[in-house]
Design a protein around this motif. Structure first.
Motif, PDB file in Angstrom:
ATOM      1  N   GLY A 235       0.667  -1.291  -0.011  1.00  0.00           N
ATOM      2  CA  GLY A 235       0.110  -0.056   0.109  1.00  0.00           C
ATOM      3  C   GLY A 235       0.982   1.273  -0.010  1.00  0.00           C
ATOM      4  N   GLU A 236       0.125   2.289   0.199  1.00  0.00           N
ATOM      5  CA  GLU A 236       0.829   3.804  -0.374  1.00  0.00           C
ATOM      6  C   GLU A 236       1.792   4.116   1.083  1.00  0.00           C
ATOM      7  N   GLY A 237       1.352   3.587   2.246  1.00  0.00           N
ATOM      8  CA  GLY A 237       2.174   4.162   3.546  1.00  0.00           C
ATOM      9  C   GLY A 237       3.426   3.165   3.699  1.00  0.00           C
ATOM     10  N   ASP A 238       3.278   2.001   4.104  1.00  0.00           N
ATOM     11  CA  ASP A 238       4.174   1.272   4.521  1.00  0.00           C
ATOM     12  C   ASP A 238       4.630  -0.055   3.870  1.00  0.00           C
ATOM     13  N   GLY A 239       4.002  -0.164   2.469  1.00  0.00           N
ATOM     14  CA  GLY A 239       4.250  -1.268   1.754  1.00  0.00           C
ATOM     15  C   GLY A 239       3.380  -2.283   2.106  1.00  0.00           C
ATOM     16  N   MET A 240       4.266  -3.510   1.738  1.00  0.00           N
ATOM     17  CA  MET A 240       3.422  -4.779   2.330  1.00  0.00           C
ATOM     18  C   MET A 240       3.534  -4.924   3.853  1.00  0.00           C
ATOM     19  N   ARG A 241       2.504  -5.708   4.164  1.00  0.00           N
ATOM     20  CA  ARG A 241       2.479  -5.817   5.813  1.00  0.00           C
ATOM     21  C   ARG A 241       3.467  -7.051   6.052  1.00  0.00           C
ATOM     22  N   ARG A 242       3.832  -7.178   7.326  1.00  0.00           N
ATOM     23  CA  ARG A 242       5.158  -8.037   7.593  1.00  0.00           C
ATOM     24  C   ARG A 242       4.797  -9.455   7.224  1.00  0.00           C
ATOM     25  N   LEU A 243       3.505  -9.915   7.563  1.00  0.00           N
ATOM     26  CA  LEU A 243       2.920 -11.411   7.258  1.00  0.00           C
ATOM     27  C   LEU A 243       2.881 -11.681   5.677  1.00  0.00           C
ATOM     28  N   THR A 244       2.489 -10.586   4.899  1.00  0.00           N
ATOM     29  CA  THR A 244       2.334 -10.538   3.591  1.00  0.00           C
ATOM     30  C   THR A 244       3.757 -10.923   3.030  1.00  0.00           C
ATOM     31  N   ARG A 245       4.809  -9.910   3.294  1.00  0.00           N
ATOM     32  CA  ARG A 245       6.048 -10.411   3.131  1.00  0.00           C
ATOM     33  C   ARG A 245       6.746 -11.545   3.342  1.00  0.00           C
ATOM     34  N   GLU A 246       6.428 -12.196   4.278  1.00  0.00           N
ATOM     35  CA  GLU A 246       6.925 -13.445   4.827  1.00  0.00           C
ATOM     36  C   GLU A 246       6.526 -14.654   4.061  1.00  0.00           C
ATOM     37  N   THR A 247       5.196 -14.454   3.591  1.00  0.00           N
ATOM     38  CA  THR A 247       4.618 -15.436   2.695  1.00  0.00           C
ATOM     39  C   THR A 247       4.848 -15.646   1.454  1.00  0.00           C
ATOM     40  N   CYS A 248       5.391 -14.423   0.876  1.00  0.00           N
ATOM     41  CA  CYS A 248       6.056 -14.517  -0.530  1.00  0.00           C
ATOM     42  C   CYS A 248       6.979 -15.335  -0.522  1.00  0.00           C
ATOM     43  N   ASP A 249       6.934 -16.039  -1.880  1.00  0.00           N
ATOM     44  CA  ASP A 249       8.081 -16.876  -2.174  1.00  0.00           C
ATOM     45  C   ASP A 249       9.586 -16.210  -2.366  1.00  0.00           C
ATOM     46  N   GLN A 250       9.388 -14.929  -2.641  1.00  0.00           N
ATOM     47  CA  GLN A 250      10.581 -14.309  -3.005  1.00  0.00           C
ATOM     48  C   GLN A 250      10.322 -12.706  -2.985  1.00  0.00           C
ATOM     49  N   LEU A 251      11.015 -11.872  -2.413  1.00  0.00           N
ATOM     50  CA  LEU A 251      11.047 -10.476  -2.527  1.00  0.00           C
ATOM     51  C   LEU A 251      12.050  -9.862  -3.796  1.00  0.00           C
ATOM     52  N   VAL A 252      11.576  -9.006  -4.602  1.00  0.00           N
ATOM     53  CA  VAL A 252      12.520  -8.546  -5.650  1.00  0.00           C
ATOM     54  C   VAL A 252      12.057  -7.057  -5.717  1.00  0.00           C
ATOM     55  N   ARG A 253      12.928  -6.265  -6.382  1.00  0.00           N
ATOM     56  CA  ARG A 253      12.839  -4.796  -6.509  1.00  0.00           C
ATOM     57  C   ARG A 253      12.905  -4.511  -7.807  1.00  0.00           C
ATOM     58  N   ILE A 254      12.376  -3.159  -7.948  1.00  0.00           N
ATOM     59  CA  ILE A 254      12.208  -2.847  -9.369  1.00  0.00           C
ATOM     60  C   ILE A 254      13.611  -1.630  -9.471  1.00  0.00           C
ATOM     61  N   PRO A 255      14.610  -2.130 -10.254  1.00  0.00           N
ATOM     62  CA  PRO A 255      16.123  -1.246 -10.487  1.00  0.00           C
ATOM     63  C   PRO A 255      15.759   0.158 -10.629  1.00  0.00           C
ATOM     64  N   MET A 256      16.106   1.166  -9.909  1.00  0.00           N
ATOM     65  CA  MET A 256      16.103   2.703 -10.311  1.00  0.00           C
ATOM     66  C   MET A 256      17.509   3.292  -9.960  1.00  0.00           C
ATOM     67  N   PRO A 257      18.051   3.436 -10.918  1.00  0.00           N
ATOM     68  CA  PRO A 257      19.348   4.149 -10.973  1.00  0.00           C
ATOM     69  C   PRO A 257      19.371   5.726 -10.580  1.00  0.00           C
ATOM     70  N   GLY A 258      18.323   6.228 -10.491  1.00  0.00           N
ATOM     71  CA  GLY A 258      18.011   7.696 -10.132  1.00  0.00           C
ATOM     72  C   GLY A 258      18.074   7.932  -8.702  1.00  0.00           C
ATOM     73  N   ASP A 259      18.024   9.138  -8.205  1.00  0.00           N
ATOM     74  CA  ASP A 259      17.912   9.833  -6.817  1.00  0.00           C
ATOM     75  C   ASP A 259      16.500   9.246  -6.188  1.00  0.00           C
ATOM     76  N   ILE A 260      15.495   8.865  -6.800  1.00  0.00           N
ATOM     77  CA  ILE A 260      14.213   8.773  -6.021  1.00  0.00           C
ATOM     78  C   ILE A 260      14.297   7.312  -5.657  1.00  0.00           C
ATOM     79  N   GLU A 261      13.826   7.011  -4.362  1.00  0.00           N
ATOM     80  CA  GLU A 261      13.903   5.873  -3.870  1.00  0.00           C
ATOM     81  C   GLU A 261      12.379   4.601  -4.030  1.00  0.00           C
TER      82      GLU A 261
END
Length: 281
Positions: A235-261
Motif C-alpha cells: 500500500g501507499e504508506g508502509d508497503g506490504m505488511r510483515r506477514l504478507t512479505r513473509e508469505t511471498c516466495d521471494q522479494l524483488v525490487r524494480i531497479p532505479m538508478p536515479g535519486d528517487i527511492e
C-alpha cells in the motif's frame, strides 16, 4: 426563452416542463437516484461506454449533458438506446451532483454496484489460465485513484485476476471505475477476508508469489515470470505488511538508478506487470 425556475412542493428548484421542454433534473431532484449499496454512479466517457458495452444488464440509466457537442456522447446515447437502457438529457448541474469531485465529461450512468468475485472463485480463474495465470495482489491500497490506475494497468496487461483484501482497501467505487477507464468491469477483482491465507492457497495451486520491495538485492528482471505468477504490491504508506512479505516466495525490487527511492504503487504495478508481459511475448 425558458421560463424561470419555480419551487417544487418539497422546496427544491426545478425547471418547468412544457410540451416541447423536457424537465431537466437537478442534483436535488427526487428523479436523480442517490448512491446506495445497490447502485453507483459512474462518470466519464470511457467508463460509461465500457459499462454499456461490457455489462449493459447492470446499467440502470444514462444521463447525458443537454447541448453537449462531444460526438462520443452521441455514440453512447445510441448504443444505450440500442440495448434498451433509459437515457435522459440533464443539465451540467445535475451531472455535477452525482459526479462529486470527479470530472464527468458530460455523461454519467447509474450502475448496479460493481461485482467482486469471492475467494472461492479464485481457483477456477487460475485453473482456466492453464499454467499461465498472471495475478496482481494489492496489499492495502487505500487510495481509490491508485486502485483505479492499478486496475487499468492490470487490464492492459491481460491479468487473470486482481486480489484485494475486504478490509483496509479502497472499494471498487465510482471513482475507481472512472480512473480505471472501464477496466474495473473487465477483469475479475477478488475480495478476500485473509490475504495471507489466500496467498498460501495460490501457492498450493502452483502459483509463484513475488513481492515488490525496495530494499532487497534481487531485481524483477532476474525472475522467470512466464508461468503461474502473482505479483504483490504494498500500500501507499508502509508497503506490504510483515506477514504478507513473509508469505511471498521471494522479494524483488524494480531497479532505479536515479535519486528517487520509490515509485507510486500504480506506477510500480505497471512496470512490474509489463515485465511479465515482455517475458511472455
Amino acid at each position: 426563452m425558458a421560463e424561470p425556475p419555480f419551487p417544487s412542493p418539497a422546496g427544491r428548484w426545478q425547471l418547468r416542463a412544457g410540451p416541447n421542454r423536457p424537465t431537466i433534473a437537478t442534483p436535488r431532484s427526487p428523479h436523480v437516484t442517490p448512491m446506495s449499496k445497490q447502485n453507483q454512479w459512474i462518470v466519464g466517457v470511457n467508463a460509461v461506454a465500457s459499462s454499456i458495452e461490457k455489462d449493459p444488464e447492470n446499467v440502470r440509466e444514462v444521463l447525458i449533458e443537454a447541448g453537449a457537442k462531444n460526438p462520443r456522447l452521441v455514440e453512447i446515447e445510441e448504443e444505450a438506446l440500442r440495448k434498451g437502457i433509459d437515457v435522459r438529457k440533464v443539465n451540467a448541474q445535475a451531472l455535477g451532483g452525482v459526479a462529486g469531485q470527479v470530472r464527468h465529461q458530460g455523461v454519467a450512468a447509474r450502475y448496479a454496484a460493481a461485482r467482486t468475485y469471492s475467494e472461492n472463485e479464485l481457483e477456477g480463474l487460475v485453473t482456466a489460465a492453464e499454467g499461465k495465470a498472471l495475478l496482481l495482489v494489492l496489499d492495502e491500497v487505500q487510495d481509490p485513484h491508485n486502485l483505479g490506475a492499478c486496475l487499468r494497468s492490470a487490464a492492459a496487461a491481460g491479468v487473470t485476476a486482481v486480489v484485494i483484501p475486504k478490509d483496509k482497501s479502497a472499494p471498487v467505487n465510482a471513482t475507481v471505475r472512472k480512473v480505471s477507464a472501464g477496466a474495473a468491469d473487465r477483469i475479475p477483482v477478488v475480495a478476500v477476508t485473509n490475504l495471507v491465507r489466500t496467498i498460501k492457497e495460490m501457492q498450493k495451486l502452483g502459483v509463484w508469489v513475488y513481492g515488490l520491495a525496495g530494499e532487497v538485492d534481487a531485481t524483477i528482471h532476474q525472475l522467470d515470470l512466464r508461468g503461474n505468477v502473482a505479483l504483490v504490491m504494498g500500500g501507499e504508506g508502509d508497503g506490504m505488511r510483515r506477514l504478507t512479505r513473509e508469505t511471498c516466495d521471494q522479494l524483488v525490487r524494480i531497479p532505479m538508478p536515479g535519486d528517487i527511492e520509490s515509485l507510486n504503487v500504480s506506477v510500480a504495478t505497471g512496470v512490474a506487470l509489463f515485465e511479465a508481459v515482455r517475458q511472455r511475448l
